[in-house]
Design a protein around this motif. Structure first.
Motif: not given
Length: 567
Positions: A468-470, A535-539
C-alpha cells in the motif's frame, strides 16, 4: 526528383542519399502548412530527424537557395542526450550542405570553450542538450533573438530526465513569433501541457503507420532461471550470431558486471553507461562501427539516440520497466529494411509482469527456453562448413603457395587429423556455449480485451500480495481514478495490471501496487515528474484503511457517544 516541393538544395541532397520517397512522418510534415507549429508523435527510427529538417527548410531559406552568411543562429534543435544531439547534427549537416549551412553542436561532455568560439564565429543551426544550451545562454554566448524555429526532439524523454526547467528557460528566451516543432514518441499530458504553453495553434500529427520502424522486429520471450541470466545472454548471442548486438541492463553496475563477464568468455564487448566520459563513449561506439567489437552492453539512457549499422539483435537482460521502454530498446534494430530480433529474458517471478508488458505493447512474442549448448554446437558445425576460408575461391597467387603448404601437410598427417585440427582451430575462435535449463513455466497468450492484461493474471491484493502506498493528492485536488491511474503507471513505470485498489480521501489517496513491482515503482516515481506530487509506502501490507468520514460526521459520532455514556 522524389521531393519536388522542397527547396532544390535539399531535394538534391536527398537524391544523392538515395531517398526514393518520404517516410510517413516526413510526408506528414511536408503536407502541413509551412508556417504552422507542429506537435508530432513519431517513433525512434521513423525518419523524424530528416522530417523536422525538411519542415523548417522554408522557414530558414524563404525563396532563396542559400542561407545568409553565418551570424546569430536561425534554428535551435534540443535533444535529450549527447549521442542523439550529435547524430542530429550529422544528419542536418548533409541535408543542408548545399545551402551553405553551418550546423554546430553544443552538448555536455565536450569542450565548452571550443563551442563558444564556434558560436562567436557565426552559425545557422545549433543542436544541443538542454543543460549545455542553457549554460551558453546564461553566459551570453548563445544569442536567441534571431531564432526563426525551435525543435524539441524526443520531448517525452527530456521531461522524464528532469529537463523541464531548462526547456522552459530556453523557450521563454526565444522570440514569440518563432515556429516551434515538438517531436515525441508519446504524447502524455505533460507534453501536451508544454505544447499548449509554448506553441501557437499547433497542428497535432499522429502519424499513421508511425510504428513502421518496428515492423521488421521479431520478439522472443525466453524463459530463464534467475541464476542463469548471464549464461542465457551468452547462449542467445552465440545462437543468433548477429554482426552487432546490444544487451540492455537496468543499472550501471549491471552493465559493468555483464560486460566484464562477456569479455572474460571471449566476446568482443564494450559498455555504455552514464558513468563513462565522452571520450570513452566515443571509443566504444567507434569500436562497434568498425567491427572491433560486436556486443554493446548498455543502460537505456546511455543508448538513447545511437544508430549502429548491422545491429540485428537486442537482448533485454533485465526486464524493461514498461512496454514503452521495451519498444524504445527494441527500436535500435529492425531499421532501414533490415530484419531485427528482440529477445526478452523472463525469470519465473517476472512472468506476469512480462505478459502484461507484451499485452500493453500489442506484441505476441514467441516463448521458448534459452538455446542450449547442443543446439549451438550444431549451428557452429553448419557455420564452419560455410566459412569463407572454405567457400571463397582463392587467387592464383594464394593457390600457388597454399598448394605447397597443403601438400606438405598431407604428406605428414592423415586427412582426419587435419580436419580435426581445422575444427579445433575454428572452435577456439568462438566463445563456449553455456549449460542452461528451461524453467518451463506456463504462459498465458490471450489478453483480456478490456484491460490488456493476460487472462489468468493474478489480481493485485487478492491472488498476489500487494504493497500500500499513500499519494498526497485527494478529492480537494480533484483526484479521481481515471486521472490518477495513467499518472501512476507512467511516472512509476509499471503496467495498469500492477495497480490494485485505489481509495481517494479528502487530502490523500491510498492505492495498492503489486508487491513484486513495489520497490521499482517507488524508485521510479521518486526520480520522475514534479517533486510536489509524492508517494510514500505505508507500513504493512494489510487491507486499505476504512473509508474516511468527514470531520462533521466524526464530531457527531463523538457527541452521540458522550450522550449515550451520560444517559
Amino acid at each position: 526528383m522524389p521531393f519536388p516541393s522542397l527547396p532544390s538544395p535539399l531535394a538534391r541532397a536527398l537524391t544523392e542519399r538515395n531517398y526514393a520517397e518520404p517516410t510517413p512522418v516526413q510526408q506528414a510534415v511536408l503536407d502541413a502548412a509551412p508556417d504552422r507549429d507542429l506537435l508530432v508523435s513519431a517513433q525512434t527510427g521513423s525518419g523524424k530527424t530528416v522530417a523536422f529538417g525538411l519542415a523548417i527548410a522554408g522557414t530558414l531559406l524563404g525563396p532563396e537557395e542559400a542561407l545568409p552568411p553565418p551570424a546569430a543562429p536561425l534554428a535551435l534543435v534540443i535533444a535529450p542526450t549527447r549521442e542523439l544531439a550529435l547524430q542530429v547534427q550529422r544528419e542536418l549537416t548533409w541535408l543542408y550542405a548545399q545551402t551553405g549551412a553551418r550546423v554546430v553542436p553544443c552538448v555536455g561532455g565536450m569542450d565548452p570553450r571550443r563551442e563558444a568560439r564556434a558560436l562567436e564565429g557565426g552559425v545557422h543551426i545549433v543542436v544541443g542538450t538542454p543543460g549545455r544550451l542553457r549554460d551558453h545562454m546564461e553566459r551570453g554566448r548563445l544569442v536567441t533573438e534571431g531564432l526563426r524555429a525551435v525543435v524539441l526532439d524526443e520531448a517525452d524523454e527530456m521531461l522524464d530526465m528532469g529537463f523541464r526547467e531548462d526547456l522552459e528557460f530556453i523557450l521563454a528566451a526565444t522570440p514569440e513569433d518563432r515556429r516551434t516543432l515538438l517531436f515525441s514518441a508519446t504524447l502524455p499530458k505533460a507534453i501536451v501541457a508544454l505544447a499548449e504553453s509554448y506553441q501557437r495553434d499547433a497542428l497535432r500529427l499522429a502519424v499513421a503507420g508511425e510504428t513502421r520502424g518496428h515492423a521488421d522486429i521479431v520478439y522472443r520471450a525466453v524463459r530463464v532461471m534467475p541464476r542463469e541470466i548471464e549464461h542465457a545472454v551468452v547462449n542467445v548471442l552465440r545462437y543468433v550470431d548477429a554482426p552487432v548486438a546490444i544487451v540492455f541492463c537496468n543499472t550501471r553496475d549491471g552493465v559493468r558486471h555483464l560486460q566484464a563477464s562477456l569479455t572474460e568468455r571471449g566476446f568482443s564487448a564494450v559498455a555504455l553507461s552514464g558513468e563513462l566520459g565522452q571520450g570513452e563513449r566515443n571509443a566504444a561506439l567507434q569500436a562497434l562501427r568498425d567491427g572491433r567489437a560486436r556486443v554493446c552492453v548498455a543502460t537505456d539512457v546511455a543508448a538513447r539516440g545511437i544508430d549502429l549499422p548491422g545491429l540485428d539483435l537486442v537482448i533485454h537482460a533485465d526486464l524493461p520497466h514498461d512496454a514503452e521502454v521495451m519498444q524504445h530498446r527494441s527500436g535500435r534494430t529492425g531499421r532501414a529494411g533490415r530484419k531485427g530480433t528482440s529477445v526478452v529474458l523472463v525469470p519465473p517471478a517476472r512472468r506476469r509482469r512480462a505478459e502484461q508488458m507484451f499485452a500493453i505493447a500489442k506484441v505476441s512474442p514467441d516463448w521458448s527456453g534459452p538455446p542450449n549448448a547442443d543446439e549451438i554446437r550444431t549451428l557452429d558445425r553448419e557455420r564452419m562448413m560455410s566459412d569463407p576460408l572454405l567457400a571463397e575461391p582463392e587467387t592464383e597467387e594464394e593457390r600457388e603457395w597454399e598448394r605447397d603448404w597443403a601438400e606438405a601437410l598431407m604428406e605428414r598427417f592423415p586427412p582426419e587429423r587435419l580436419a580435426a585440427a581445422f575444427a579445433r582451430l575454428y572452435r577456439s575462435r568462438i566463445p563456449v556455449p553455456e549449460e542452461v535449463s528451461d524453467p518451463a513455466y506456463e504462459t498465458s497468450r490471450r489478453p483480456d480485451s478490456r484491460s490488456g492484461v493476460p487472462v489468468g493474471a493474478p489480481r493485485v491484493g487478492e491472488d498476489e500480495p500487494a504493497a500500500w502506498f499513500r499519494l498526497n493528492l485527494g478529492r480537494r485536488d480533484r483526484a479521481e481514478p481515471r486521472r490518477l491511474l495513467p499518472m501512476l503507471t507512467r511516472r512509476g513505470q509499471i503496467g495498469r495490471g500492477d495497480i490494485g485498489a485505489i481509495r481517494i480521501f479528502d487530502n490523500e489517496t491510498t492505492f495498492e501496487v503489486r508487491a513484486s513491482a513495489a520497490e521499482d515503482f517507488a524508485a521510479a516515481f521518486a526520480r520522475r515528474g514534479s517533486a510536489d506530487v509524492r508517494v510514500e509506502r505505508m507500513q504493512g501490507d494489510g487491507p486499505a484503511p476504512a473509508k474516511a468520514k468527514s470531520p462533521r460526521a466524526q464530531r457527531h459520532r463523538r457527541e452521540a457517544s458522550k450522550s449515550s455514556r451520560g444517559g
